[in-house]
Design a protein around this motif. Structure first.
Motif, PDB file in Angstrom:
ATOM      1  N   GLU A  20      -4.953   0.868 -16.172  1.00 37.70           N
ATOM      2  CA  GLU A  20      -4.611   2.004 -15.322  1.00 37.70           C
ATOM      3  C   GLU A  20      -4.756   3.324 -16.080  1.00 37.70           C
ATOM      4  OE1 GLU A  20      -2.828  -0.612 -15.974  1.00 37.70           O
ATOM      5  OE2 GLU A  20      -1.638  -1.363 -14.272  1.00 37.70           O
ATOM      6  N   ASP A  61       0.833  -1.208   0.000  1.00 38.28           N
ATOM      7  CA  ASP A  61       0.000   0.000   0.000  1.00 38.28           C
ATOM      8  C   ASP A  61       0.865   1.255   0.000  1.00 38.28           C
ATOM      9  OD1 ASP A  61      -2.247  -1.578  -0.012  1.00 38.28           O
ATOM     10  OD2 ASP A  61      -2.565  -1.457   2.164  1.00 38.28           O
ATOM     11  N   SER A  72       2.047  -0.546 -10.379  1.00 42.24           N
ATOM     12  CA  SER A  72       1.896   0.328 -11.540  1.00 42.24           C
ATOM     13  C   SER A  72       1.133   1.584 -11.140  1.00 42.24           C
ATOM     14  CB  SER A  72       1.156  -0.386 -12.676  1.00 42.24           C
ATOM     15  OG  SER A  72      -0.145  -0.752 -12.249  1.00 42.24           O
ATOM     16  N   GLU A 122      -8.404   4.213 -16.609  1.00 39.46           N
ATOM     17  CA  GLU A 122      -9.009   4.760 -15.402  1.00 39.46           C
ATOM     18  C   GLU A 122      -8.506   6.174 -15.126  1.00 39.46           C
ATOM     19  OE1 GLU A 122     -11.479   4.763 -12.023  1.00 39.46           O
ATOM     20  OE2 GLU A 122     -11.386   3.462 -13.790  1.00 39.46           O
ATOM     21  N   LEU A 160       2.191   1.860  -3.434  1.00 35.62           N
ATOM     22  CA  LEU A 160       1.153   2.397  -4.319  1.00 35.62           C
ATOM     23  C   LEU A 160       0.973   3.890  -4.097  1.00 35.62           C
ATOM     24  CD1 LEU A 160      -1.546  -0.444  -4.093  1.00 35.62           C
ATOM     25  CD2 LEU A 160      -0.038   0.054  -6.017  1.00 35.62           C
ATOM     26  N   VAL A 207      -3.700   7.037 -10.772  1.00 39.83           N
ATOM     27  CA  VAL A 207      -4.233   5.726 -10.431  1.00 39.83           C
ATOM     28  C   VAL A 207      -3.055   4.769 -10.229  1.00 39.83           C
ATOM     29  CG1 VAL A 207      -5.629   3.780 -11.228  1.00 39.83           C
ATOM     30  CG2 VAL A 207      -6.353   6.126 -11.732  1.00 39.83           C
ATOM     31  N   SER A 208      -3.090   4.022  -9.122  1.00 38.12           N
ATOM     32  CA  SER A 208      -2.039   3.026  -8.845  1.00 38.12           C
ATOM     33  C   SER A 208      -2.696   1.701  -8.498  1.00 38.12           C
ATOM     34  CB  SER A 208      -1.132   3.486  -7.703  1.00 38.12           C
ATOM     35  OG  SER A 208      -1.890   3.708  -6.524  1.00 38.12           O
ATOM     36  N   THR A 209      -2.109   0.610  -8.975  1.00 35.62           N
ATOM     37  CA  THR A 209      -2.648  -0.726  -8.751  1.00 35.62           C
ATOM     38  C   THR A 209      -1.504  -1.697  -8.442  1.00 35.62           C
ATOM     39  OG1 THR A 209      -2.549  -1.271 -11.096  1.00 35.62           O
ATOM     40  CG2 THR A 209      -4.629  -0.367 -10.275  1.00 35.62           C
ATOM     41  N   ALA A 210      -1.877  -2.824  -7.846  1.00 36.36           N
ATOM     42  CA  ALA A 210      -0.907  -3.898  -7.541  1.00 36.36           C
ATOM     43  C   ALA A 210      -1.449  -5.194  -8.101  1.00 36.36           C
ATOM     44  CB  ALA A 210      -0.689  -4.011  -6.044  1.00 36.36           C
ATOM     45  N   ARG A 211      -0.601  -5.933  -8.817  1.00 34.29           N
ATOM     46  CA  ARG A 211      -0.968  -7.217  -9.389  1.00 34.29           C
ATOM     47  C   ARG A 211       0.187  -8.198  -9.194  1.00 34.29           C
ATOM     48  NH1 ARG A 211      -2.747  -4.804 -15.115  1.00 34.29           N
ATOM     49  NH2 ARG A 211      -1.145  -3.347 -14.462  1.00 34.29           N
ATOM     50  N   LEU A 224      -4.367 -10.845  -5.261  1.00 35.52           N
ATOM     51  CA  LEU A 224      -4.136  -9.798  -6.253  1.00 35.52           C
ATOM     52  C   LEU A 224      -4.408 -10.345  -7.658  1.00 35.52           C
ATOM     53  CD1 LEU A 224      -0.807  -8.226  -4.902  1.00 35.52           C
ATOM     54  CD2 LEU A 224      -3.146  -7.425  -4.543  1.00 35.52           C
TER      55      LEU A 224
END
Length: 532
Positions: free
Chosen positions: A165, A57, A190, A168, A60, A176-180, A149
């Motif tokens: 991303e 987190d 990202s 969005e 991100l 915008v930030s995401t975790a995969r 994830l």
């Protein structure tokens, strides 16, 4: 103590096993307590998983803030300098940065401009230990119920619309930030944002350092838990061995005593133990020996009673048989006198036997009260002198001050002790002799002494005279006048009062016997003590 003696018949009869129905044995309880504590420590796995989630987190948030900073400074930077800035940021943060024009076509990629790039690893090509590590990651995630994830996938066409991303970010106008998860279960961080001139910016990093840190912590925690578990099991078994095994030995020994398989069961005293277990073992051994002595004393007493009753019964039967066949009046009167003496002797025996048999039982539940021996002896001597003393024997008593020679006991039993000692002293005293009685305080005891001027007690006989039915009477005394239980009853009562009775030489070296009774002194704070 005598060794174990078991009959051949009993050797083939196994003792019943000691079992604990309705619960676990002490060994398992000790082990469970220690393992439960380690299980609580294993909760550290939950903490490690929450630590990973917090680190992801935080990454991100940092990525989103960098995107916002680039968006704010991009309008003031020339296009040529912007690419150089993005390449530097890519190297500094180990991120692959892509820049797309308003139509979505890729115009800058740090992977081809000398900046940082990421490389996705095919799990099938990794060694076995990585497969084991991923399996453990999945297992821990399942245990802690971690939110999975989504998988990371590269779009077929590297255009802006191919990245969720960027779509969005274009819709919201915010970073915008995401975790995969990458195919090898390492997190892909990202972040995307739409710049003021319509360009879109995307930054992606493979945060393998998070996975390495989490796995390293898990490995250290696993090693610590394994060592702690092995140590706890070893210590639990050691503790169980030092506690449970001696208790089981005591339980089996007491079971053998209860079953009566062996007459002389050896109770382990554990002399090497100086703790509570050793104290318990020695207490059980002493209790068992005392129980054996009590049983032996009871058996001996029953045998002695049978023997002592047979003589007067046989004499009585002979006299009664003679009364039916003898016609001489004088001989009949003589036989009748013998029968009467035997009846009186039987009456004395039965009375004394009953008294001796119930002394221990009565003393065990009698409530002791303060007794002033000086006042008690004075009253007894006055009553005895009023009744008259045989052969002109005189009694002398040096009375102590009131409330000085005070003991805790049962007055009726103490009266019986003093009466038996006085009867013994008077019966052995010559005509006109003096019997001296004293009661003094000696250290923390009250010493009651009775001295006579009789023949005395030889040192070899000073212990045997306290045996039941052992009687050495004066020559001028008729046979059967005493049962031989008086001194035995006196000793039982004195020992029941936590005291002792002994025979000693007279202080003035004169002829005679001296009986000394030592009783614990009652203290002023004992209940019921008060001056009259």
């Amino acid at each position: 103590m005598a060794p174990d003696t078991v009959s051949q018949k009993d050797r083939h009869i196994p003792y019943p096993p000691i079992s604990w129905r309705g619960g676990f044995s002490l060994t398992w309880r000790i082990l469970a307590v220690n393992v439960i504590a380690l299980a609580l420590l294993a909760g550290g796995f939950f903490y490690i998983d929450s630590y990973r989630a917090r680190v992801v987190d935080e990454r991100l948030v940092q990525s989103a803030r960098r995107m916002e900073m680039i968006r704010d400074v991009a309008p003031s930077i020339p296009p040529a300098s912007l690419n150089e800035l993005l390449r530097g940021l890519s190297l500094r943060n180990a991120e692959r940065i892509r820049l797309y024009d308003p139509s979505g076509v890729l115009k800058f990629d740090s992977a081809t401009a000398g900046g940082a790039a990421y490389m996705l690893v095919d799990p099938d090509e990794e060694p076995l230990k990585r497969h084991v590590a991923r399996f453990l990651d999945e297992m821990v995630d399942g245990v802690v119920d971690a939110e999975p994830l989504p998988p990371f996938e590269e779009p077929r066409s590297d255009i802006a619309s191919g990245w969720p991303e960027l779509r969005e970010a274009a819709r919201t106008g915010q970073a915008v930030s995401t975790a995969r998860f990458a195919p090898d279960r390492t997190p892909m961080i990202s972040a995307a944002i739409l710049l003021g001139n319509g360009d879109s910016l995307l930054a992606i990093t493979n945060a393998r350092d998070i996975t390495r840190a989490v796995r390293a912590e898990r490995l250290r925690l696993t090693i610590v838990l394994t060592l702690a578990l092995l140590s706890s099991i070893w210590l639990s078994l050691f503790l169980a061995r030092t506690i449970v095994l001696p208790l089981r030995k005591l339980a089996r020994a007491t079971a053998r005593v209860r079953l009566g398989r062996a007459r002389q069961v050896k109770i382990p005293r554990l002399p090497e133990r100086r703790d509570e277990i050793g104290a318990l073992a020695r207490s059980v051994a002493d209790m068992t020996e005392a129980l054996r002595n009590r049983i032996d004393a009871t058996d001996s007493f029953a045998a002695d009673v049978s023997h002592e009753l047979k003589n007067p019964i046989a004499s009585l039967r002979s006299a009664l048989d003679g009364l039916g066949t003898v016609s001489d009046p004088e001989l009949k009167a003589q036989l009748l006198g013998i029968a009467q003496d035997d009846v009186m002797r039987l009456d004395r025996l039965v009375t004394d036997i009953a008294e001796a048999s119930r002394i221990d039982a009565q003393l065990s539940h009698t409530r002791f009260e303060p007794v002033d021996l000086g006042q008690l002896i004075e009253q007894m001597l006055l009553a005895r002198e009023a009744r008259g003393i045989e052969r002109g024997v005189r009694l002398a008593f040096a009375r102590p001050r009131r409330d000085v020679a005070v003991v805790m006991g049962e007055e009726a039993r103490l009266i019986l002790v003093i009466d038996n000692l006085l009867d013994n002293a008077v019966s052995f005293s010559p005509p006109g002799a003096l019997v001296q009685v004293t009661a003094t305080v000696l250290n923390d005891e009250v010493l009651l002494s009775v001295e006579d001027e009789g023949p005395g007690v030889p040192p070899a006989e000073r212990e045997t005279v306290f045996r039941r039915f052992h009687s050495v009477r004066p020559e001028n005394e008729s046979f059967g006048k005493h049962s031989g239980l008086g001194l035995a009853i006196a000793r039982s009562i004195v020992e029941g009062h936590q005291g002792r009775i002994v025979i000693a030489d007279r202080d003035d070296a004169a002829q005679g016997a001296r009986f000394d009774v030592y009783l614990p002194l009652a203290h002023l704070n004992d209940p019921g003590i008060a001056s009259e």
